[in-house]
Design a protein around this motif. Structure first.
Motif, short mmCIF file in Angstrom:
data_model
loop_
_atom_site.label_atom_id
_atom_site.label_comp_id
_atom_site.label_asym_id
_atom_site.label_seq_id
_atom_site.Cartn_x
_atom_site.Cartn_y
_atom_site.Cartn_z
N GLU A 30 41.80 42.67 39.97
CA GLU A 30 40.75 42.67 40.98
C GLU A 30 39.54 43.49 40.54
N GLN A 31 39.71 44.34 39.53
CA GLN A 31 38.63 45.19 39.07
C GLN A 31 37.76 44.54 38.00
N GLN A 37 38.10 38.15 38.85
CA GLN A 37 38.51 38.29 40.25
C GLN A 37 38.89 36.93 40.84
N TYR A 40 42.25 35.91 39.39
CA TYR A 40 43.29 36.79 39.92
C TYR A 40 43.70 36.34 41.32
N LYS A 41 42.73 35.98 42.14
CA LYS A 41 43.01 35.52 43.50
C LYS A 41 43.74 34.18 43.52
#
Length: 59
Positions: A30-31, A37, A40-41
C-alpha cells in the motif's frame, strides 16, 4: 498477472493506462506508487510452484 520476486517486489506487464509501457518491477504494498497500490488492492491470491513442469515425449 504478475510474478512475485522477493522482498515485496513483483514483476508485471502493464500498459500505458496503468502508468507503465511494458514490463515493470514494483513494490507490492500500500506504500508504493499509484500502480503498486492499485495492484495491491486487486490481489486475490498467490501460490508457489513446487515442482517444475516436465514434458512427456512419446517416442
Amino acid at each position: 498477472m504478475g510474478l512475485y520476486l522477493e522482498c515485496d517486489r513483483y514483476i508485471h506487464s502493464s500498459g500505458k493506462e496503468q502508468g507503465r509501457n511494458g514490463i515493470g518491477i514494483d513494490v507490492l504494498s500500500e506504500q508504493g506508487d499509484a500502480v503498486s497500490q492499485s495492484y495491491y488492492k486487486q490481489l486475490r491470491g498467490a501460490g508457489r510452484v513446487i515442482k517444475s513442469y516436465e514434458a512427456i515425449i512419446n517416442g
